[in-house]
Write a protein that holds these residues in place. Structure first.
Motif, PDB file in Angstrom:
ATOM      1  N   PRO A 113      -6.817   3.915   3.905  1.00  0.00           N
ATOM      2  CA  PRO A 113      -8.016   3.850   3.077  1.00  0.00           C
ATOM      3  C   PRO A 113      -8.573   2.438   3.016  1.00  0.00           C
ATOM      4  O   PRO A 113      -7.874   1.466   3.295  1.00  0.00           O
ATOM      5  CB  PRO A 113      -7.513   4.297   1.704  1.00  0.00           C
ATOM      6  CG  PRO A 113      -6.047   4.026   1.718  1.00  0.00           C
ATOM      7  CD  PRO A 113      -5.610   4.193   3.129  1.00  0.00           C
ATOM      8  N   ASP A 148      -5.026   6.109  16.502  1.00  0.00           N
ATOM      9  CA  ASP A 148      -6.048   5.140  16.839  1.00  0.00           C
ATOM     10  C   ASP A 148      -5.608   3.722  16.448  1.00  0.00           C
ATOM     11  O   ASP A 148      -4.688   3.559  15.653  1.00  0.00           O
ATOM     12  CB  ASP A 148      -7.300   5.521  16.051  1.00  0.00           C
ATOM     13  CG  ASP A 148      -8.550   5.062  16.755  1.00  0.00           C
ATOM     14  OD1 ASP A 148      -8.441   4.239  17.676  1.00  0.00           O
ATOM     15  OD2 ASP A 148      -9.622   5.539  16.371  1.00  0.00           O
ATOM     16  N   ARG A 175     -10.159  -4.921   9.904  1.00  0.00           N
ATOM     17  CA  ARG A 175      -8.810  -4.687   9.414  1.00  0.00           C
ATOM     18  C   ARG A 175      -8.594  -5.272   8.028  1.00  0.00           C
ATOM     19  O   ARG A 175      -7.613  -4.963   7.381  1.00  0.00           O
ATOM     20  CB  ARG A 175      -7.791  -5.293  10.367  1.00  0.00           C
ATOM     21  CG  ARG A 175      -7.926  -4.722  11.745  1.00  0.00           C
ATOM     22  CD  ARG A 175      -6.841  -5.213  12.660  1.00  0.00           C
ATOM     23  NE  ARG A 175      -6.556  -4.142  13.582  1.00  0.00           N
ATOM     24  CZ  ARG A 175      -5.349  -3.799  13.987  1.00  0.00           C
ATOM     25  NH1 ARG A 175      -4.300  -4.454  13.557  1.00  0.00           N
ATOM     26  NH2 ARG A 175      -5.179  -2.809  14.814  1.00  0.00           N
ATOM     27  N   GLN A 202       0.667   9.525   7.840  1.00  0.00           N
ATOM     28  CA  GLN A 202       1.888   8.746   8.104  1.00  0.00           C
ATOM     29  C   GLN A 202       3.117   9.493   7.583  1.00  0.00           C
ATOM     30  O   GLN A 202       4.152   9.557   8.252  1.00  0.00           O
ATOM     31  CB  GLN A 202       1.786   7.360   7.454  1.00  0.00           C
ATOM     32  CG  GLN A 202       0.887   6.394   8.226  1.00  0.00           C
ATOM     33  CD  GLN A 202       0.606   5.109   7.443  1.00  0.00           C
ATOM     34  OE1 GLN A 202       0.438   5.129   6.220  1.00  0.00           O
ATOM     35  NE2 GLN A 202       0.547   3.994   8.158  1.00  0.00           N
ATOM     36  N   ARG A 235     -10.884   1.049   4.811  1.00  0.00           N
ATOM     37  CA  ARG A 235     -11.502   0.456   6.001  1.00  0.00           C
ATOM     38  C   ARG A 235     -13.006   0.564   5.905  1.00  0.00           C
ATOM     39  O   ARG A 235     -13.536   1.626   5.635  1.00  0.00           O
ATOM     40  CB  ARG A 235     -11.051   1.217   7.252  1.00  0.00           C
ATOM     41  CG  ARG A 235      -9.633   0.995   7.637  1.00  0.00           C
ATOM     42  CD  ARG A 235      -9.472  -0.332   8.372  1.00  0.00           C
ATOM     43  NE  ARG A 235      -8.146  -0.868   8.109  1.00  0.00           N
ATOM     44  CZ  ARG A 235      -7.051  -0.428   8.709  1.00  0.00           C
ATOM     45  NH1 ARG A 235      -7.123   0.496   9.610  1.00  0.00           N
ATOM     46  NH2 ARG A 235      -5.884  -0.932   8.408  1.00  0.00           N
ATOM     47  N   PHE A 253       0.851  -1.199   0.000  1.00  0.00           N
ATOM     48  CA  PHE A 253       0.000   0.000   0.000  1.00  0.00           C
ATOM     49  C   PHE A 253       0.884   1.245   0.000  1.00  0.00           C
ATOM     50  O   PHE A 253       2.095   1.160   0.233  1.00  0.00           O
ATOM     51  CB  PHE A 253      -0.914   0.010   1.229  1.00  0.00           C
ATOM     52  CG  PHE A 253      -0.195  -0.275   2.525  1.00  0.00           C
ATOM     53  CD1 PHE A 253       0.632   0.687   3.112  1.00  0.00           C
ATOM     54  CD2 PHE A 253      -0.326  -1.512   3.158  1.00  0.00           C
ATOM     55  CE1 PHE A 253       1.289   0.424   4.301  1.00  0.00           C
ATOM     56  CE2 PHE A 253       0.345  -1.777   4.356  1.00  0.00           C
ATOM     57  CZ  PHE A 253       1.148  -0.798   4.917  1.00  0.00           C
ATOM     58  N   SER A 257      -4.408   2.636  12.827  1.00  0.00           N
ATOM     59  CA  SER A 257      -4.059   3.822  12.047  1.00  0.00           C
ATOM     60  C   SER A 257      -2.704   3.663  11.358  1.00  0.00           C
ATOM     61  O   SER A 257      -2.287   4.513  10.588  1.00  0.00           O
ATOM     62  CB  SER A 257      -4.061   5.068  12.935  1.00  0.00           C
ATOM     63  OG  SER A 257      -3.147   4.926  13.992  1.00  0.00           O
ATOM     64  N   GLY A 258      -2.016   2.566  11.656  1.00  0.00           N
ATOM     65  CA  GLY A 258      -0.784   2.276  10.936  1.00  0.00           C
ATOM     66  C   GLY A 258       0.471   2.843  11.573  1.00  0.00           C
ATOM     67  O   GLY A 258       1.363   3.355  10.889  1.00  0.00           O
ATOM     68  N   LYS A 259       0.578   2.684  12.876  1.00  0.00           N
ATOM     69  CA  LYS A 259       1.760   3.201  13.569  1.00  0.00           C
ATOM     70  C   LYS A 259       2.990   2.337  13.309  1.00  0.00           C
ATOM     71  O   LYS A 259       4.113   2.837  13.263  1.00  0.00           O
ATOM     72  CB  LYS A 259       1.496   3.270  15.084  1.00  0.00           C
ATOM     73  CG  LYS A 259       0.418   4.257  15.459  1.00  0.00           C
ATOM     74  CD  LYS A 259       0.224   4.361  16.945  1.00  0.00           C
ATOM     75  CE  LYS A 259      -0.349   3.111  17.568  1.00  0.00           C
ATOM     76  NZ  LYS A 259      -1.729   2.805  17.145  1.00  0.00           N
ATOM     77  N   THR A 260       2.733   1.023  13.151  1.00  0.00           N
ATOM     78  CA  THR A 260       3.870   0.116  13.048  1.00  0.00           C
ATOM     79  C   THR A 260       4.778   0.449  11.856  1.00  0.00           C
ATOM     80  O   THR A 260       6.001   0.423  11.974  1.00  0.00           O
ATOM     81  CB  THR A 260       3.378  -1.345  12.942  1.00  0.00           C
ATOM     82  OG1 THR A 260       2.286  -1.506  13.840  1.00  0.00           O
ATOM     83  CG2 THR A 260       4.475  -2.311  13.302  1.00  0.00           C
ATOM     84  N   LEU A 279       1.695   5.003   1.712  1.00  0.00           N
ATOM     85  CA  LEU A 279       1.523   5.632   3.017  1.00  0.00           C
ATOM     86  C   LEU A 279       0.422   6.680   2.951  1.00  0.00           C
ATOM     87  O   LEU A 279       0.224   7.324   1.925  1.00  0.00           O
ATOM     88  CB  LEU A 279       2.822   6.312   3.446  1.00  0.00           C
ATOM     89  CG  LEU A 279       4.018   5.385   3.676  1.00  0.00           C
ATOM     90  CD1 LEU A 279       5.227   6.197   4.123  1.00  0.00           C
ATOM     91  CD2 LEU A 279       3.702   4.312   4.709  1.00  0.00           C
ATOM     92  N   THR A 280      -0.280   6.843   4.076  1.00  0.00           N
ATOM     93  CA  THR A 280      -1.281   7.913   4.118  1.00  0.00           C
ATOM     94  C   THR A 280      -0.562   9.238   4.346  1.00  0.00           C
ATOM     95  O   THR A 280       0.601   9.270   4.768  1.00  0.00           O
ATOM     96  CB  THR A 280      -2.277   7.709   5.277  1.00  0.00           C
ATOM     97  OG1 THR A 280      -1.553   7.804   6.516  1.00  0.00           O
ATOM     98  CG2 THR A 280      -2.967   6.367   5.188  1.00  0.00           C
TER      99      THR A 280
END
Ligand code: ADP
Ligand code: MG
Length: 699
Positions: A452, A299, A584, A275, A454, A269, A302-305, A271-272
């Motif tokens: 995106p 949240d 998810r 991010q 979700r 994907f 939200s893709g912190k990893t 990145l937003t």
């Protein structure tokens, strides 16, 4: 060292009148102190919740039903009952009428002594009409006219706990306030004037001596002043930590982007925007020669990893090592597993260190780490044990899930060695006010935008009686290929009961669905837990019965149904976290909140919010409103500061003022050496922010 002027306030509460060891234990419970360690100041912060106004001085004929009155009467006949179960009555009168004073279960000659026949007495208490006649049952006060001054016309009502009499607490609190010394003014004079705030001691006294209901409001000047003091102490303490961090030498870390490019190419994907923005902020911090202390707020899902990984890669490119610490074993393993393919793609050396790597394996990892043969080390708090030494640690990432406070962050910092940048990630969005009070020492990046694609999670609440329908529904869901989490009730303070409930539900579901039902709970051995999780991830089990161990970060994208049993027992933040486990993947997800009826008001409000929104920030704000800041996320567990006087819900505006004020103070007088600075040191000690003072040159 605490200044001498504060000694009277920090004396043991047992030195106050009426507080012996037994009462002290009750008071400790009330004020949140450890038994035996309650201090005088704790009683100062314990402000009244109500007020009895005895200023009404009617004649008997004017007394009104249900009102508190103070009446001067002439004492007439005593009528002792024939049976202990009947009341003891004393007839009294004045020139306007008659009244009865009533006592139940009288011991000894108390009424005769308090109300001698033929005497004049002043009685104060609640007047009630019984068969048209006024009476007063167990007056709160009975005094002779010459002792009128001893009768408190305005009585503060304190929050109590079972077994602690109001009078005892009133007396102790009064004495505590009496002991409070005049303290040097730490607030800005102009601000005090503009707000109509009194000096500290006067404000304290006024807070304990409300004159009307308005004086019980958190917004009344006396309480607002004390709350502002507390907030300023909090902001100043965080500001001092922050200043010190900034002063510690950092080391500029700047990668060349080659590993990042490989990983980004391997990601399925893009990145937003959020991010990318967070990464820019992190990069700038790492490249500068000061130390990074940054909070990455986002949240669940939200893709912190990915942000964390890309940040780490930058350090690896520059030839350094990085560490990522997770709050639980399961999560550490999951982080490791999700990073593995990406690290492999980039040729980055990744290792896992938890409490479970023991003996030879552990020694090997430590060796490789010390020799710089590991680039990224993922683990639990085992990462920061004595014997773990990095060759060149440049960045430490803490996936904290609210289990870290300022103090732990500081410890981590010192473990990291000079120049280590710190990035803390929190999953539950925190209301702005709490971010300031809990993380005022850090810079903040927020992932406000979700990746995106979700789909919203269809959330419903159902009474537990309909559990059979739910089980029927599972047949259909499983037929569609869904995977299901079934979370079992949280039993307060008893992991054992949690486990029993989960085991029972597991057995029950097994009788229906056979071996496709798995179980994971906190009492299982680590290896068993892993195995259970792995079977679920692989789709060998289709329903996973779990206690809240799955709350934290677990990621199985194919799971699309979340069932929470006894949802009314969970907090909002927790429900939100749990729901975040589904939704998810690509398929439509649902969340069923099974509740025990009848629902209490708060629980019902929580479930309603869950149905209305998935916006973590809004949920966090609502949680704050419903529960109060002290309780939000569990203060102890979260490391959030608990306030004695400030109410973050009510005093948000004061908090912003305290934040600005603290910044200004530290800009002008970073060592707190001016006269106001010296007074502010007293303030820090008063609110037990002693730790912060150590950061001052002459602390
Ligand atoms: P959390 O913030 O809860 O730690 P994760 O980092 O676990 O969230 O991410 C949740 C899921 O979203 C993961 O499966 C991850 O691969 C995916 N993800 C992360 N960033 C994006 C993105 N920009 N677009 C699509 N999916 C993403
Ligand atoms: Mg995560």
């Amino acid at each position: 060292m605490r200044p001498e002027i504060l000694f009277p306030l920090f004396a043991p509460a047992r030195t106050l009148p009426g507080i012996g060891p037994r009462i002290e234990t009750l008071v400790a419970k009330l004020v949140g102190a450890k038994p035996g360690e309650t201090k005088v100041v704790d009683l100062c912060w314990h402000v009244p919740a109500g007020l009895v106004d005895r200023r009404q001085r009617p004649k008997i004929a004017e007394a009104r039903d249900g009102e508190i009155a103070t009446i001067e009467v002439k004492v007439g006949l005593h009528v002792a009952p024939r049976s202990k179960r009947l009341p003891y009555r004393v007839h009294v009168h004045d020139e306007t009428g008659e009244m009865q004073i009533v006592f139940f279960s009288v011991h000894g000659d108390y009424p005769a002594k308090a109300l001698p026949e033929g005497s004049t007495r002043i009685v104060s208490g609640k007047v009630e009409f019984y068969q048209g006649e006024p009476q007063m049952t167990h007056p709160d006060h009975i005094v002779a006219p010459e002792d009128l001054a001893a009768l408190p016309l305005l009585e503060p009502i304190y929050p109590l706990t079972a077994g602690l009499p109001l009078k005892v607490l009133q007396k102790a609190a009064r004495a505590a306030v009496e002991r409070a010394p005049d303290l040097p003014e730490w607030q800005d004079g102009a601000w005090l004037k503009a707000r109509g705030f009194a000096p500290w001691r006067a404000a304290l006294k006024a807070a304990h001596e409300p004159q009307s209901d308005a004086d019980l409001s958190p917004d009344c000047p006396a309480r607002a002043r004390l709350a502002f003091d507390e907030l300023l102490a909090n902001q100043l303490a965080l500001g001092l930590v922050r200043l010190r961090m900034r002063k510690l030498p950092g080391r500029p870390v700047k990668g060349d982007g080659r590993l990042r490019a490989k990983v980004i190419a391997a990601l399925p994907f893009a990145l937003t925007g959020a991010q990318e923005q967070a990464l820019r902020e992190i990069d700038a911090d790492m490249a500068s020669d000061r130390r990074m202390l940054r909070l990455l707020q986002g949240d669940v899902g939200s893709g912190k990893t990915v942000v964390a990984l890309l940040a780490m890669l930058s350090a690896v490119e520059a030839g350094f090592q990085t560490a990522m610490m997770a709050p639980t074993e399961i999560l550490a393993r999951q982080h490791h597993a999700s990073l593995e393919p990406l690290c492999e793609a980039a040729g980055v050396r990744l290792a896992l260190l938890s409490g479970r790597e023991k003996g030879k394996r552990r020694a090997e990892i430590l060796d490789a780490l010390a020799n710089g043969e590991i680039d990224i080390l993922v683990g639990t708090h085992a990462l920061f044990q004595e014997d773990v030494a990095f060759k060149a640690l440049a960045l430490a990432i803490v996936d904290e899930q609210h289990r870290f406070g300022v103090h732990q962050r500081l410890q981590l910092q010192s473990k990291g060695g000079t120049g280590t940048d710190i990035l803390v990630m929190t999953a539950t969005p925190i209301p702005r006010t709490l971010t300031l009070t809990a993380y005022g020492d850090m810079d903040v990046s927020r992932l406000t935008e979700k990746p995106p694609g979700r789909k919203p999670v269809d959330t419903r609440a159902l009474p537990l009686e309909r559990i059979d329908e739910v089980v029927d529904g599972l047949h259909r869901a499983l037929a569609r290929g869904a995977q299901v989490y079934w979370v079992c009730p949280l039993v307060e303070e008893s992991e054992e009961l949690d486990v029993t409930a989960a085991e029972e539900r597991h057995r029950h579901l097994q009788t229906v669905f056979g071996n496709s039902v798995g179980l994971v709970h906190g009492r299982m051995k680590a290896a068993e837990k892993d195995a259970a999780m792995a079977r679920f991830e692989a789709g060998e089990t289709r329903i996973l019965v779990a206690t809240t161990v799955i709350e934290v970060g677990v990621n199985v994208p194919s799971a699309t149904v979340m069932i929470i049993e006894h949802a009314e027992r969970f907090g909002l933040a927790q429900l939100h976290q749990l729901r975040g486990r589904v939704g998810r993947g690509l398929d439509k997800s649902s969340c069923l909140l099974l509740y025990q009826s009848p629902l209490g008001e708060t629980a019902s409000a929580r479930l309603k919010i869950m149905r209305e929104t998935e916006d973590g920030f809004r949920i966090a704000e609502e949680d704050l409103r419903l529960r109060g800041a002290g309780e939000l996320l569990g203060t102890r567990q979260s490391g959030l500061p608990s306030f004695r006087l400030a109410d973050l819900e009510r005093h948000g505006e004061l908090l912003s003022a305290a934040y600005d004020d603290a910044r200004l103070i530290l800009e002008r007088d970073p060592e707190l050496e001016s006269p106001r600075g010296k007074a502010l040191r007293v303030l820090l000690y008063l609110f037990e922010r002693d730790e912060a003072i150590r950061y001052l040159r002459s602390g």
